[in-house]
Design a protein around this motif. Structure first.
Motif, PDB file in Angstrom:
ATOM      1  N   PRO A   1      25.266   5.041  51.809  1.00  0.00           N
ATOM      2  CA  PRO A   1      24.659   4.769  53.100  1.00  0.00           C
ATOM      3  C   PRO A   1      25.146   3.441  53.697  1.00  0.00           C
ATOM      4  O   PRO A   1      25.123   2.414  53.002  1.00  0.00           O
ATOM      5  N   VAL A   2      25.576   3.511  54.928  1.00  0.00           N
ATOM      6  CA  VAL A   2      26.217   2.335  55.530  1.00  0.00           C
ATOM      7  C   VAL A   2      25.237   1.181  55.711  1.00  0.00           C
ATOM      8  O   VAL A   2      25.553   0.034  55.404  1.00  0.00           O
ATOM      9  N   HIS A   3      24.048   1.485  56.262  1.00  0.00           N
ATOM     10  CA  HIS A   3      23.092   0.416  56.578  1.00  0.00           C
ATOM     11  C   HIS A   3      22.296   0.020  55.331  1.00  0.00           C
ATOM     12  O   HIS A   3      21.735   0.875  54.637  1.00  0.00           O
ATOM     13  N   ARG A   4      22.289  -1.289  55.067  1.00  0.00           N
ATOM     14  CA  ARG A   4      21.635  -1.820  53.871  1.00  0.00           C
ATOM     15  C   ARG A   4      20.806  -3.047  54.229  1.00  0.00           C
ATOM     16  O   ARG A   4      21.034  -3.649  55.297  1.00  0.00           O
ATOM     17  N   VAL A   5      19.912  -3.403  53.342  1.00  0.00           N
ATOM     18  CA  VAL A   5      19.192  -4.685  53.422  1.00  0.00           C
ATOM     19  C   VAL A   5      19.397  -5.373  52.074  1.00  0.00           C
ATOM     20  O   VAL A   5      19.317  -4.718  51.029  1.00  0.00           O
ATOM     21  N   SER A   6      19.706  -6.653  52.112  1.00  0.00           N
ATOM     22  CA  SER A   6      20.091  -7.341  50.872  1.00  0.00           C
ATOM     23  C   SER A   6      19.559  -8.772  50.837  1.00  0.00           C
ATOM     24  O   SER A   6      19.463  -9.438  51.880  1.00  0.00           O
ATOM     25  N   LEU A   7      19.252  -9.242  49.629  1.00  0.00           N
ATOM     26  CA  LEU A   7      19.065 -10.681  49.475  1.00  0.00           C
ATOM     27  C   LEU A   7      20.379 -11.345  49.869  1.00  0.00           C
ATOM     28  O   LEU A   7      21.459 -10.799  49.611  1.00  0.00           O
ATOM     29  N   SER A   8      20.273 -12.505  50.463  1.00  0.00           N
ATOM     30  CA  SER A   8      21.495 -13.258  50.786  1.00  0.00           C
ATOM     31  C   SER A   8      21.931 -14.032  49.547  1.00  0.00           C
ATOM     32  O   SER A   8      21.155 -14.189  48.589  1.00  0.00           O
ATOM     33  N   LEU A   9      23.164 -14.541  49.577  1.00  0.00           N
ATOM     34  CA  LEU A   9      23.627 -15.383  48.457  1.00  0.00           C
ATOM     35  C   LEU A   9      22.709 -16.591  48.298  1.00  0.00           C
ATOM     36  O   LEU A   9      22.443 -17.048  47.184  1.00  0.00           O
ATOM     37  N   ARG A  10      22.157 -17.046  49.414  1.00  0.00           N
ATOM     38  CA  ARG A  10      21.253 -18.216  49.340  1.00  0.00           C
ATOM     39  C   ARG A  10      20.063 -17.890  48.442  1.00  0.00           C
ATOM     40  O   ARG A  10      19.686 -18.665  47.562  1.00  0.00           O
ATOM     41  N   SER A  11      19.483 -16.691  48.611  1.00  0.00           N
ATOM     42  CA  SER A  11      18.338 -16.279  47.783  1.00  0.00           C
ATOM     43  C   SER A  11      18.739 -16.106  46.337  1.00  0.00           C
ATOM     44  O   SER A  11      18.060 -16.550  45.418  1.00  0.00           O
ATOM     45  N   ILE A  12      19.855 -15.413  46.139  1.00  0.00           N
ATOM     46  CA  ILE A  12      20.297 -15.118  44.766  1.00  0.00           C
ATOM     47  C   ILE A  12      20.604 -16.417  44.025  1.00  0.00           C
ATOM     48  O   ILE A  12      20.146 -16.628  42.908  1.00  0.00           O
ATOM     49  N   ASN A  13      21.303 -17.323  44.707  1.00  0.00           N
ATOM     50  CA  ASN A  13      21.714 -18.561  44.033  1.00  0.00           C
ATOM     51  C   ASN A  13      20.577 -19.556  43.855  1.00  0.00           C
ATOM     52  O   ASN A  13      20.726 -20.562  43.171  1.00  0.00           O
ATOM     53  N   ALA A  14      19.439 -19.282  44.482  1.00  0.00           N
ATOM     54  CA  ALA A  14      18.257 -20.139  44.279  1.00  0.00           C
ATOM     55  C   ALA A  14      17.446 -19.701  43.059  1.00  0.00           C
ATOM     56  O   ALA A  14      16.544 -20.419  42.617  1.00  0.00           O
ATOM     57  N   ALA A  15      17.799 -18.562  42.495  1.00  0.00           N
ATOM     58  CA  ALA A  15      17.010 -18.008  41.378  1.00  0.00           C
ATOM     59  C   ALA A  15      17.157 -18.863  40.132  1.00  0.00           C
ATOM     60  O   ALA A  15      18.182 -19.530  39.929  1.00  0.00           O
ATOM     61  N   ARG A  16      16.136 -18.816  39.266  1.00  0.00           N
ATOM     62  CA  ARG A  16      16.191 -19.575  38.018  1.00  0.00           C
ATOM     63  C   ARG A  16      17.143 -18.914  37.029  1.00  0.00           C
ATOM     64  O   ARG A  16      17.710 -19.553  36.151  1.00  0.00           O
ATOM     65  N   CYS A  17      17.294 -17.562  37.153  1.00  0.00           N
ATOM     66  CA  CYS A  17      18.146 -16.839  36.205  1.00  0.00           C
ATOM     67  C   CYS A  17      18.765 -15.644  36.924  1.00  0.00           C
ATOM     68  O   CYS A  17      18.059 -14.907  37.618  1.00  0.00           O
ATOM     69  N   VAL A  18      20.084 -15.491  36.795  1.00  0.00           N
ATOM     70  CA  VAL A  18      20.775 -14.326  37.370  1.00  0.00           C
ATOM     71  C   VAL A  18      21.448 -13.574  36.228  1.00  0.00           C
ATOM     72  O   VAL A  18      22.159 -14.175  35.403  1.00  0.00           O
ATOM     73  N   LEU A  19      21.166 -12.286  36.141  1.00  0.00           N
ATOM     74  CA  LEU A  19      21.716 -11.441  35.081  1.00  0.00           C
ATOM     75  C   LEU A  19      22.543 -10.319  35.698  1.00  0.00           C
ATOM     76  O   LEU A  19      22.046  -9.562  36.524  1.00  0.00           O
ATOM     77  N   PHE A  20      23.820 -10.224  35.283  1.00  0.00           N
ATOM     78  CA  PHE A  20      24.685  -9.108  35.699  1.00  0.00           C
ATOM     79  C   PHE A  20      24.779  -8.106  34.548  1.00  0.00           C
ATOM     80  O   PHE A  20      24.909  -8.509  33.380  1.00  0.00           O
ATOM     81  N   LEU A  21      24.748  -6.822  34.907  1.00  0.00           N
ATOM     82  CA  LEU A  21      25.043  -5.750  33.953  1.00  0.00           C
ATOM     83  C   LEU A  21      26.175  -4.910  34.540  1.00  0.00           C
ATOM     84  O   LEU A  21      25.998  -4.265  35.578  1.00  0.00           O
ATOM     85  N   VAL A  22      27.362  -4.996  33.909  1.00  0.00           N
ATOM     86  CA  VAL A  22      28.539  -4.278  34.427  1.00  0.00           C
ATOM     87  C   VAL A  22      29.181  -3.512  33.278  1.00  0.00           C
ATOM     88  O   VAL A  22      29.562  -4.104  32.264  1.00  0.00           O
TER      89      VAL A  22
END
Ligand code: 6PG
Length: 254
Positions: free
Chosen positions: A167-188
């Motif tokens: 789906p083309v239209h999305r809503v997302s946290l911005s990098l500002r929100s993500i980078n303000a987090a205490r912990c970021v976990l990627f699963l790839v």
């Protein structure tokens, strides 16, 4: 600093991530009232959610003190098979004792800009304790796609974005929100992500990073990448650039 964790297969990576997350939740709830966690979308996180739904993991979490958000959502109704909310609900939310009032989905039925504004109000300014992320084979994460105008949004915490694939239209946290987090976990997971993983790892920590997943840097927060060996296949080769180009050539030759 990014911690890169590589495992023999997806199950081992999911097991390690589930352990890391439940430990962080328990440790955090020993010193604060609730735990604010932004869930990831796509298909990969379903493996983690189903693992957390199993009694041995679910029993470790005080679900009444969890507050669940989403890192991004497709602009589709909540019952649509493409909905990240539906995926999470079916993978674990229906199976764990979390009060419905503790779950804060992004409204995929509104105009994307209005939905982003509404979600920013729900999210508030308090940094998230944890953001779980996946990554596409183009290096996108959440619904932050390469070479898009909003990628470097400085002010807003939640943005409307457009995906190159439906789906083309999305809503997302911005990098500002993500980078303000205490912990970021990627699963790839998976060899179809190996080139993107190598490219992102090559850009991590660099000011000229341009792939969205490489621009995730929570600063004083923790950043952990959980990879299986297929996704990590091109890392730590004598020359990642050579490995990347050789892999692309091999896969695109007729
Ligand atoms: C989404 C996700 C997106 C996802 C990647 C990887 O809404 O699609 O937020 O960023 O994490 O596209 O998706 P897979 O896990 O399905 O490979």
């Amino acid at each position: 600093m990014a911690h890169i964790w590589k495992y023999p297969d997806g199950d081992a990576a999911v097991e390690a991530l589930a352990d890391c997350l439940t430990s962080d939740i328990r440790r955090t709830l020993s010193r604060q009232a609730c735990y604010r966690w932004a869930l990831a979308g796509g298909s990969t996180p379903g493996r983690l959610y189903r693992r957390l739904a199993r009694p041995d993991a679910a029993g470790l979490i005080d679900w009444g003190r969890m507050r669940l958000f989403w890192g991004d959502e497709r602009c589709v109704p909540p019952g649509d098979p493409r909905s990240n909310y539906r995926m999470a609900r079916e993978s674990f939310l229906d199976a764990v004792p979390i009060p419905v009032g503790n779950i804060f989905p992004i409204d995929g039925t509104l105009d994307p800009e209005r939905s982003a504004e509404a979600y920013a109000a729900v999210l508030g300014e308090k940094p998230l304790d944890c953001v779980l992320l996946g990554m596409g084979d183009d290096g996108h994460t959440a619904s932050l796609f390469p070479d898009t105008p909003r990628l470097r949004e400085e002010c807003r915490t939640v943005i409307a974005s457009r995906s190159p694939v439906p789906p083309v239209h999305r809503v997302s946290l911005s990098l500002r929100s993500i980078n303000a987090a205490r912990c970021v976990l990627f699963l790839v997971l998976g060899n179809h992500k190996d080139v993107a993983v190598a490219r992102v790892m090559d850009q991590l920590g660099r000011k000229d990073a341009f792939l969205p997943a490489a621009m995730v840097d929570p600063g004083r927060g923790a950043l952990h990448w959980f990879l299986d060996q297929d996704a990590a296949a091109l890392l730590n080769r004598e020359s990642q650039a050579v490995s990347i180009e050789n892999t692309i050539r091999r896969r695109t030759e007729p």
